[in-house]
Design a protein around this motif. Structure first.
Motif, mmCIF file in Angstrom:
data_model
loop_
_atom_site.group_PDB
_atom_site.id
_atom_site.type_symbol
_atom_site.label_atom_id
_atom_site.label_comp_id
_atom_site.label_asym_id
_atom_site.label_seq_id
_atom_site.Cartn_x
_atom_site.Cartn_y
_atom_site.Cartn_z
ATOM 1 N N TRP A 27 3.030 -6.981 -0.111
ATOM 2 C CA TRP A 27 3.837 -7.466 1.001
ATOM 3 C C TRP A 27 2.903 -7.691 2.186
ATOM 4 N N ALA A 28 3.374 -8.453 3.128
ATOM 5 C CA ALA A 28 2.607 -8.679 4.348
ATOM 6 C C ALA A 28 3.577 -8.816 5.509
ATOM 7 N N GLU A 29 3.165 -8.296 6.648
ATOM 8 C CA GLU A 29 4.008 -8.438 7.835
ATOM 9 C C GLU A 29 3.987 -9.892 8.291
ATOM 10 N N PHE A 30 5.133 -10.343 8.738
ATOM 11 C CA PHE A 30 5.281 -11.708 9.234
ATOM 12 C C PHE A 30 4.213 -12.016 10.296
ATOM 13 N N GLY A 31 3.999 -11.067 11.203
ATOM 14 C CA GLY A 31 3.040 -11.258 12.294
ATOM 15 C C GLY A 31 1.624 -11.471 11.788
ATOM 16 N N TRP A 32 1.257 -10.726 10.748
ATOM 17 C CA TRP A 32 -0.093 -10.862 10.174
ATOM 18 C C TRP A 32 -0.257 -12.228 9.516
ATOM 19 N N VAL A 33 0.764 -12.655 8.787
ATOM 20 C CA VAL A 33 0.706 -13.979 8.141
ATOM 21 C C VAL A 33 0.587 -15.059 9.215
ATOM 22 N N ARG A 34 1.375 -14.925 10.277
ATOM 23 C CA ARG A 34 1.372 -15.913 11.356
ATOM 24 C C ARG A 34 -0.024 -16.009 11.997
ATOM 25 N N GLU A 35 -0.624 -14.843 12.256
ATOM 26 C CA GLU A 35 -1.962 -14.840 12.872
ATOM 27 C C GLU A 35 -2.994 -15.429 11.925
ATOM 28 N N THR A 36 -2.905 -15.078 10.665
ATOM 29 C CA THR A 36 -3.923 -15.524 9.708
ATOM 30 C C THR A 36 -3.810 -17.020 9.443
ATOM 31 N N GLY A 65 10.795 2.207 14.216
ATOM 32 C CA GLY A 65 11.220 2.688 15.520
ATOM 33 C C GLY A 65 12.354 1.778 15.980
ATOM 34 N N LYS A 66 12.200 1.225 17.176
ATOM 35 C CA LYS A 66 13.237 0.314 17.662
ATOM 36 C C LYS A 66 12.814 -1.140 17.525
ATOM 37 N N ARG A 67 11.630 -1.350 16.970
ATOM 38 C CA ARG A 67 11.101 -2.715 16.907
ATOM 39 C C ARG A 67 11.440 -3.368 15.564
ATOM 40 N N PRO A 68 12.034 -4.565 15.629
ATOM 41 C CA PRO A 68 12.348 -5.248 14.370
ATOM 42 C C PRO A 68 11.077 -5.786 13.707
ATOM 43 N N ARG A 69 11.035 -5.704 12.398
ATOM 44 C CA ARG A 69 9.873 -6.212 11.653
ATOM 45 C C ARG A 69 10.375 -7.048 10.478
ATOM 46 N N THR A 70 9.563 -7.997 10.077
ATOM 47 C CA THR A 70 9.870 -8.814 8.900
ATOM 48 C C THR A 70 8.669 -8.761 7.967
ATOM 49 N N TRP A 71 8.963 -8.554 6.698
ATOM 50 C CA TRP A 71 7.896 -8.531 5.693
ATOM 51 C C TRP A 71 8.127 -9.641 4.670
ATOM 52 N N LEU A 72 7.035 -10.230 4.233
ATOM 53 C CA LEU A 72 7.102 -11.306 3.238
ATOM 54 C C LEU A 72 6.424 -10.844 1.953
ATOM 55 N N ALA A 73 6.994 -11.256 0.834
ATOM 56 C CA ALA A 73 6.378 -10.932 -0.462
ATOM 57 C C ALA A 73 6.536 -12.128 -1.393
ATOM 58 N N LEU A 74 5.509 -12.373 -2.181
ATOM 59 C CA LEU A 74 5.573 -13.459 -3.157
ATOM 60 C C LEU A 74 6.368 -12.975 -4.369
ATOM 61 N N GLY B 81 6.598 2.471 6.039
ATOM 62 C CA GLY B 81 5.558 3.507 6.166
ATOM 63 C C GLY B 81 4.209 2.879 6.486
ATOM 64 N N GLY B 82 3.917 1.774 5.808
ATOM 65 C CA GLY B 82 2.661 1.067 6.067
ATOM 66 C C GLY B 82 2.570 0.615 7.518
ATOM 67 N N ALA B 83 3.704 0.127 8.051
ATOM 68 C CA ALA B 83 3.724 -0.330 9.447
ATOM 69 C C ALA B 83 3.448 0.842 10.396
ATOM 70 N N LEU B 84 4.007 2.024 10.072
ATOM 71 C CA LEU B 84 3.756 3.199 10.914
ATOM 72 C C LEU B 84 2.275 3.580 10.908
ATOM 73 N N LEU B 85 1.620 3.336 9.761
ATOM 74 C CA LEU B 85 0.190 3.649 9.649
ATOM 75 C C LEU B 85 -0.681 2.529 10.221
ATOM 76 N N GLY B 86 -0.037 1.457 10.676
ATOM 77 C CA GLY B 86 -0.791 0.327 11.228
ATOM 78 C C GLY B 86 -1.332 -0.602 10.169
ATOM 79 N N ARG B 87 -0.708 -0.582 8.990
ATOM 80 C CA ARG B 87 -1.155 -1.449 7.898
ATOM 81 C C ARG B 87 -0.228 -2.655 7.797
#
Lengths: 106, 174
Positions: A27-36, A65-74, B81-87
């Motif tokens: 998986w990868a965070e949306f933000g990381w994909v966007r930056e890359t 926490g309180k921050r929304p995140r999106t993850w992408l996976a192939l 969990g990965g996000a909490l670890l900064g991954r």
């Protein structure tokens, strides 16, 4: 080369980049994909939606926490599509190399 | 379906781009500095505590460190969990060279065996505060160079691994 060998969704360089980036990760965070890939969030969202509609990419949303995140996976479908697309690209390169080698002036 | 036929140069460039992005994905494993700090402090505490509080605290500290390692391993497996670890990513296990995985497993087993088998033969105190000194050196190394060490291990783990995981992506794309 039969154009049918290519995946139309992956003929778009941006979508091909997204799928290529995701092929080596679970998986990868949306933000990381966007930056890359170097895209704006809205442009990436649009391309990801297209890939999601075709079943190539899975999108998961959640909070850290309180921050929304999106993850992408192939998905396996997306991986198979990329494999077919890469095989078609390889065939083009190999055929061209073979043609160049067979040319009398080569 | 499109009628467009990709010319060879364009196809070769696309293959190079795919391989470059795939390599970027493989190299993406990183984590926050605080993770190295926590483990550095844990190692220091484990080795230094007996010098100050006696051997009685050894089992308690070991248990706490083990719990920390288990929690870390569990967190690694989930996106949250990965996000909490900064991954930002988790690299597919199939991308790791099987040879590297074997060597790493053997090294871990060897270290554990040495710890169990070798410890009784070591003198109790090589010199005063030996555990504190060892803990400070190991902990500081992890805190200061942990991210660099991780990057080095990652590149070692993935090196020469292009032929695993996906047929056709590795060759002909250079």
């Amino acid at each position: 080369m039969d154009p049918a060998d290519f995946d139309t969704a992956l003929l778009d360089p941006t979508r091909l980049s997204i799928v290529s980036l995701l092929v080596s990760v679970e998986w990868a965070e949306f933000g990381w994909v966007r930056e890359t890939v170097g895209m704006s969030p809205s442009a990436l969202s649009k391309q990801v939606s297209t890939l999601e509609t075709r079943g190539y990419v899975e999108v998961k949303k959640g909070y850290v926490g309180k921050r929304p995140r999106t993850w992408l996976a192939l998905t396996p479908t997306g991986r198979a599509a990329l494999e077919r697309h890469v095989a078609a690209l390889h065939r083009i390169v190999e055929e061209s190399q073979r043609a160049a080698a067979e040319r009398p002036d080569a | 379906m499109s009628d467009r036929v990709t010319p060879p140069a364009e196809a070769a460039r696309a293959l190079r781009d795919i391989e470059r992005l795939r390599a970027q994905g493989r190299a993406s494993e990183q984590q926050s500095r605080w993770v190295g700090v926590v483990f550095g402090v844990a190692i220091f505490a484990e080795l230094a505590a007996p010098d100050f509080f006696g051997d009685g605290v050894r089992s308690g500290i070991s248990l706490a460190v083990t719990a920390l390692i288990v929690a870390y391993a569990v967190m690694l497996r989930t996106p949250r969990g990965g996000a909490l670890l900064g991954r930002p990513t988790r690299v597919r296990r199939s991308e790791i060279s099987p040879r590297f995985a074997r060597v790493a497993q053997m090294a871990i087993v060897a270290v554990v065996l040495l710890g169990f088998v070798g410890a009784p033969f070591l003198p109790d105190h090589l010199f005063p505060y030996a555990g504190t000194v060892a803990g400070a050196v190991l902990g500081a190394t992890l805190i200061l160079f942990g991210r660099g060490l991780q990057r080095g291990l990652n590149s070692l783990a993935m090196r020469g691994d292009g032929k695993h995981g996906m047929n056709g992506l590795a060759h002909g794309s250079r």
